[in-house]
Write an enzyme that holds these catalytic residues in place. Structure first.
Site: not given
Length: 484
Positions: A55, A128, A338
């Site tokens: 990303h 997404n 993350y």
């Protein structure tokens, strides 16, 4: 006369000359005592934080979520507590595989990450534009992403790796079908849906929970690009989606989405025909219809791309009371990965940056670390438990307990049907859509050098739907599965 606007160094001293470095005479050499020159060059070398591993290319905007329906019977999350309530948010759209300078219009899933600034702290919904994903266990994620990146010798994209991995990971078939369909290249960020993709848990004020899935439905309508137009735009304007989003908001054409959830009673998870925690599968909307929650509107562009879009950090582990996680194995891995990526990329104190900072007061015992730019807790108590009135836990905000069972072992999901939903999707497409899907897959697979990889993947398409597999086999000039 107005106050003179003096250029200063980073420590606030006025700069007398920003055009010429300090040298020994007009020809030099340059003197190391020119600290302004050294500071400028050293800072310039460090202006780029490492780009995101995935990303990396993206665009962002500010907006709000307005609650349009009462969902308090399902969740105690305060930002969803009453109809009409508005919560500010920041969203980042992105492609997945490409570098930060890559084209917006490539065939790739699009990231759809939303940070809600709630009164109980930030809540991140990191999804997404597709309701499913390629894999269902986080242990496969580094390998999958490696296949989407560049070959370590040629530094070129590698279709051999892509299709080898997918053909050896049949759970990817559903997402591959979506990616290769017309929806594989959205026309703009405004003309695509968004999904939480994973299963989450909502818990109400009485402690009763339900499983949920998030759906953001674009109010602009779904629009996609043909492969030819997308390729043309990639060459003419690699930042097409970034530009479109910025210009739409600047002109007052504010993009909006309706937020819905699917709700599944907890006990249904044990009997549903697909494992509801498997992110490669969807829940049928006939079984669990969409329930409206609110409306998201984007109405303000960032003032500075780096400070807001590049430094924005999202994690599905950024949760608030009333919203919890599920046993989804991909989600469980993301809860660690993350936050850890942001600590590496932006720094241990990334949550304190303005774009990431919660709007309510943050009270904890985390101290120090690079780039600590607030008062670092001052002289307050710095451990817990303590006798000096420091912040304490609030038992009423504990996540709801849940039962676990089984042996500690490396095991897959019990359900191994990777073909039914991909076949159902294929059969939902019109004949024109099927033709474009097949043409796209054939074009993507043709560069694969080994026929055994192609044949293995064709077998998956055939299991999803015989026509699906047959047409791809014929397009590649290879035998149809079962042919002698």
């Amino acid at each position: 006369m107005g106050t003179e606007n003096k250029l200063t160094t980073s420590w606030g001293a006025p700069v007398g000359d920003n055009q010429n470095s300090v040298t020994a005479g007009s020809r030099g050499p340059t003197l190391i005592q020119d600290v302004h020159l050294l500071e400028k060059l050293a800072h310039f070398n460090r202006e780029r934080v490492p780009e995101r591993v995935v990303h990396a290319k993206g665009a962002g905007a500010h907006g709000y979520l307005e609650v349009t329906a009462d969902v308090t019977q399902y969740t105690k999350a305060k930002f969803l507590s009453e109809v009409g309530k508005r919560t500010p948010l920041f969203i980042r759209f992105s492609t997945v595989a490409g570098e930060s300078g890559s084209a917006d219009t490539v065939r790739d899933p699009r990231g759809f990450a939303v940070k809600f600034y709630t009164e109980d702290g930030n809540y991140d919904l990191v999804g997404n534009n597709t309701p499913v994903f390629f894999i269902r266990d986080a242990i496969k994620f580094p390998d999958f992403i490696h296949t989407q990146k560049r070959h370590p010798q040629t530094h070129l994209k590698n279709p051999n790796a892509v299709w080898d991995f997918w053909s050896l990971s049949p759970e990817s078939l559903h997402q591959v079908t979506i990616l290769m369909s017309d929806r594989g290249i959205p026309a703009t960020y405004r003309h695509m849906n968004g999904y939480g993709s994973h299963t989450f848990k909502w818990v109400n004020a009485e402690g009763k929970g339900v499983w949920i899935k998030y759906h953001f439905k674009t109010e602009q309508g779904i629009q996609n690009l043909s492969a030819d137009v997308a390729a043309q735009l990639a060459g003419e304007n690699a930042d097409y989606h970034t530009e479109d989003l910025f210009n739409a908001i600047a002109q007052g054409d504010y993009p909006s989405w309706r937020l819905y959830v699917q709700i599944m009673p907890l006990e249904d998870a044990n009997t549903y025909r697909f494992d509801p925690f498997d992110v490669t599968k969807v829940w049928s909307q006939k079984d669990y219809p969409l329930i409206e929650v609110g409306r998201m509107v984007l109405d303000r562009n960032p003032e500075n791309y780096f400070a807001e879009v590049e430094q924005a950090t999202f994690s599905p582990g950024t949760l608030v009371p009333g919203i919890d996680v599920s046993p989804d194995k991909m989600l469980q891995g993301r809860l660690f990965a993350y936050h850890d990526a942001h600590r590496y990329r932006v720094g241990a104190n990334h949550q304190a940056l303005p774009i990431n900072r919660a709007q309510n007061e943050v009270s904890n015992y985390q101290r120090d670390g690079q780039m600590r730019f607030d008062d670092n807790g001052g002289g307050s108590v710095y451990y817990e438990p303590n006798s000096f009135g420091g912040p304490k836990e609030s038992p009423s905000d504990k996540p709801a307990a849940f039962e676990v069972s089984g042996n500690a072992d490396s095991v897959a999901y019990d359900h191994h049907d990777h073909f039914t939903q991909a076949g159902d999707l294929y059969r939902l497409l019109s004949e024109d859509e099927r033709t474009r899907l097949v043409q796209t897959i054939v074009g993507a697979m043709r560069p694969v050098e080994r026929d055994d990889i192609k044949l293995r993947q064709i077998g998956h398409f055939y299991k999803a739907d015989p026509e699906y597999g047959t047409r791809i086999a014929e397009g590649l000039g290879l035998p149809v599965p079962g042919d002698k």
